[in-house]
Motif scaffolding. Structure first.
Motif, mmCIF file in Angstrom:
data_model
loop_
_atom_site.group_PDB
_atom_site.id
_atom_site.type_symbol
_atom_site.label_atom_id
_atom_site.label_comp_id
_atom_site.label_asym_id
_atom_site.label_seq_id
_atom_site.Cartn_x
_atom_site.Cartn_y
_atom_site.Cartn_z
ATOM 1 N N ARG A 18 -25.828 36.220 29.202
ATOM 2 C CA ARG A 18 -25.956 34.810 28.315
ATOM 3 C C ARG A 18 -27.330 34.825 27.838
ATOM 4 N N ASP A 19 -27.470 33.899 26.847
ATOM 5 C CA ASP A 19 -28.757 33.803 26.033
ATOM 6 C C ASP A 19 -29.866 33.201 27.079
ATOM 7 N N GLY A 21 -32.332 31.679 26.542
ATOM 8 C CA GLY A 21 -33.087 30.557 25.855
ATOM 9 C C GLY A 21 -32.448 29.326 26.156
ATOM 10 N N LEU A 22 -32.651 28.509 25.257
ATOM 11 C CA LEU A 22 -32.265 27.146 25.262
ATOM 12 C C LEU A 22 -30.956 26.801 24.203
ATOM 13 N N GLN A 23 -30.506 27.838 23.646
ATOM 14 C CA GLN A 23 -29.561 27.716 22.710
ATOM 15 C C GLN A 23 -28.126 27.467 23.376
ATOM 16 N N GLU A 25 -27.721 25.315 25.803
ATOM 17 C CA GLU A 25 -27.701 23.944 26.213
ATOM 18 C C GLU A 25 -27.927 23.168 24.857
ATOM 19 N N ARG A 26 -28.539 23.717 23.437
ATOM 20 C CA ARG A 26 -28.334 22.969 22.402
ATOM 21 C C ARG A 26 -26.959 22.866 21.952
ATOM 22 N N THR A 27 -26.296 23.885 21.980
ATOM 23 C CA THR A 27 -24.851 23.923 21.803
ATOM 24 C C THR A 27 -24.092 23.037 22.502
ATOM 25 N N ARG A 28 -24.151 22.868 23.879
ATOM 26 C CA ARG A 28 -23.543 21.856 24.659
ATOM 27 C C ARG A 28 -23.760 20.325 24.266
#
Length: 120
Positions: A18-19, A21-23, A25-28
């Motif tokens: 998985r990524d 980074g924070l992507q 979490e931002r998507t969720r």
């Protein structure tokens, strides 16, 4: 060179699941904000309908459709949020994306129908 790599190169690094980074979490969070917005629209549509003296059948149908669209949107968003938690989620299929756009546009149309005053 028995394993197919040049001597001294070491083993190749496996691709992360998985990524890092924070992507994700931002998507969720984006899915949660969108679901919250759809919930507010559905609640306000129901409230508008309940505070009418005599809602017409078109307003009632639009309100029921708003509730059904809200339920479909919540189900899809919940599925996408759960997919984000487990490894790399699959890409959103174009058909599902089109369905979500259709839900959003239909929610807007239902809101306009519910707000319309009969006889105007």
């Amino acid at each position: 060179m028995a394993d197919g790599h040049p001597p001294g190169a070491g083993a190749p690094r496996p691709a992360p699941d998985r990524d890092p980074g924070l992507q994700p979490e931002r998507t969720r969070l984006a899915w949660r904000r969108t679901t919250l917005s759809a919930t507010v629209v559905a609640v306000l549509a129901g409230r508008q309908l309940l505070h009418r003296d005599a809602p017409g059948p078109v307003q009632v149908v639009a309100s029921v459709l708003t509730g059904l669209l809200w339920a479909a949107f919540v189900a899809v968003s919940h599925h996408r949020m759960r997919a984000m938690a487990a490894g790399r989620p699959p890409a959103l299929p174009p058909r599902t994306a089109l369905l979500l756009v259709g839900c959003t546009l239909t929610l807007a149309l239902c809101g306009a129908v519910i707000l319309a005053r009969p006889g105007r």
